[in-house]
Design a protein around this motif. Structure first.
Motif, short mmCIF file in Angstrom:
data_model
loop_
_atom_site.label_atom_id
_atom_site.label_comp_id
_atom_site.label_asym_id
_atom_site.label_seq_id
_atom_site.Cartn_x
_atom_site.Cartn_y
_atom_site.Cartn_z
N SER A 159 0.83 -1.21 0.00
CA SER A 159 0.00 0.00 0.00
C SER A 159 0.86 1.26 0.00
CB SER A 159 -0.97 0.00 1.18
OG SER A 159 -0.29 0.08 2.41
N ASP A 160 2.00 1.22 0.65
CA ASP A 160 2.92 2.36 0.62
C ASP A 160 3.46 2.59 -0.79
OD1 ASP A 160 2.56 2.86 3.31
OD2 ASP A 160 4.50 2.02 3.93
N VAL A 161 3.80 1.51 -1.48
CA VAL A 161 4.33 1.61 -2.84
C VAL A 161 3.27 2.17 -3.79
CG1 VAL A 161 5.13 0.28 -4.85
CG2 VAL A 161 6.08 -0.19 -2.58
N LEU A 162 2.03 1.68 -3.67
CA LEU A 162 0.98 2.05 -4.62
C LEU A 162 0.13 3.23 -4.16
CD1 LEU A 162 -0.11 -1.50 -5.82
CD2 LEU A 162 1.40 0.13 -6.96
N GLY A 163 0.30 3.66 -2.92
CA GLY A 163 -0.38 4.86 -2.44
C GLY A 163 -1.85 4.71 -2.11
N PHE A 164 -2.20 3.67 -1.35
CA PHE A 164 -3.57 3.52 -0.87
C PHE A 164 -3.54 3.03 0.57
CE2 PHE A 164 -2.58 -0.55 -2.96
CZ PHE A 164 -2.94 -1.47 -1.99
N GLU A 165 -4.69 3.04 1.21
CA GLU A 165 -4.78 2.59 2.60
C GLU A 165 -4.71 1.07 2.67
OE1 GLU A 165 -5.03 4.29 5.54
OE2 GLU A 165 -4.66 6.11 4.37
N MET A 166 -3.86 0.56 3.53
CA MET A 166 -3.68 -0.89 3.63
C MET A 166 -4.95 -1.61 4.06
SD MET A 166 -1.44 -1.41 7.12
CE MET A 166 -1.80 -3.11 7.45
N THR A 167 -5.89 -0.91 4.65
CA THR A 167 -7.13 -1.54 5.09
C THR A 167 -7.94 -2.10 3.94
OG1 THR A 167 -8.21 0.62 5.09
CG2 THR A 167 -7.30 -0.14 7.19
N LEU A 168 -7.67 -1.66 2.71
CA LEU A 168 -8.37 -2.22 1.55
C LEU A 168 -8.17 -3.73 1.45
CD1 LEU A 168 -7.82 0.39 -1.31
CD2 LEU A 168 -9.94 -0.16 -0.13
N PHE A 169 -6.99 -4.20 1.82
CA PHE A 169 -6.73 -5.64 1.78
C PHE A 169 -7.69 -6.39 2.70
CE2 PHE A 169 -2.49 -4.45 0.17
CZ PHE A 169 -2.40 -5.34 -0.88
N PHE A 170 -7.92 -5.83 3.87
CA PHE A 170 -8.72 -6.52 4.87
C PHE A 170 -10.21 -6.35 4.61
CE2 PHE A 170 -4.57 -5.40 6.53
CZ PHE A 170 -4.06 -6.68 6.63
N ALA A 171 -10.61 -5.27 3.96
CA ALA A 171 -11.99 -5.11 3.52
C ALA A 171 -12.29 -6.14 2.44
CB ALA A 171 -12.22 -3.69 3.00
N ASP A 172 -11.32 -6.41 1.58
CA ASP A 172 -11.46 -7.40 0.51
C ASP A 172 -11.68 -8.79 1.11
OD1 ASP A 172 -11.31 -8.19 -2.28
OD2 ASP A 172 -9.33 -9.01 -1.84
N VAL A 173 -10.93 -9.14 2.13
CA VAL A 173 -11.06 -10.44 2.79
C VAL A 173 -12.44 -10.53 3.44
CG1 VAL A 173 -10.22 -11.86 4.71
CG2 VAL A 173 -8.61 -10.77 3.16
N GLY A 174 -12.90 -9.45 4.06
CA GLY A 174 -14.20 -9.44 4.70
C GLY A 174 -15.33 -9.67 3.72
N ARG A 175 -15.24 -9.07 2.53
CA ARG A 175 -16.27 -9.28 1.52
C ARG A 175 -16.31 -10.73 1.08
NH1 ARG A 175 -14.43 -4.33 -0.48
NH2 ARG A 175 -13.10 -5.37 -1.97
N LYS A 176 -15.16 -11.34 0.87
CA LYS A 176 -15.12 -12.73 0.44
C LYS A 176 -15.71 -13.64 1.51
CE LYS A 176 -11.22 -12.59 -2.72
NZ LYS A 176 -9.88 -13.04 -2.97
N MET A 177 -15.37 -13.40 2.77
CA MET A 177 -15.86 -14.24 3.85
C MET A 177 -17.37 -14.11 3.98
SD MET A 177 -12.87 -13.93 6.69
CE MET A 177 -13.65 -15.08 7.79
#
Length: 75
Positions: free
Chosen positions: A49-67
């Motif tokens: 997320s630091d490299v691409l410039g977004f909030e790291m929480t997007l990864f965990f929101a993605d996991v939550g949607r799948k679950m």
């Protein structure tokens, strides 16, 4: 597949290898994360997320949607 992650990478004009190099992770690990076959660790999520410039929480929101989709019962 994490289409949103691919879009962030492409908007940054970077290849998978370049993101992986800048984040200090292997290209194969990054590709697995992008494909959705692996989840990013907290550390990797922060680095990417630091490299691409977004909030790291997007990864965990993605996991939550799948679950939540997996836990839905058919009508």
């Amino acid at each position: 597949m994490r289409h949103w992650l691919v879009q962030f990478r492409k908007l940054s004009g970077l290849t998978q290898q370049e993101v992986a190099d800048k984040a200090g992770i292997s290209r194969s690990y990054y590709a697995d994360i992008e494909q959705g076959s692996k989840n990013a660790s907290g550390r990797a999520a922060k680095l990417i997320s630091d490299v691409l410039g977004f909030e790291m929480t997007l990864f965990f929101a993605d996991v939550g949607r799948k679950m939540s989709q997996k836990n839905k019962k058919p009508a």
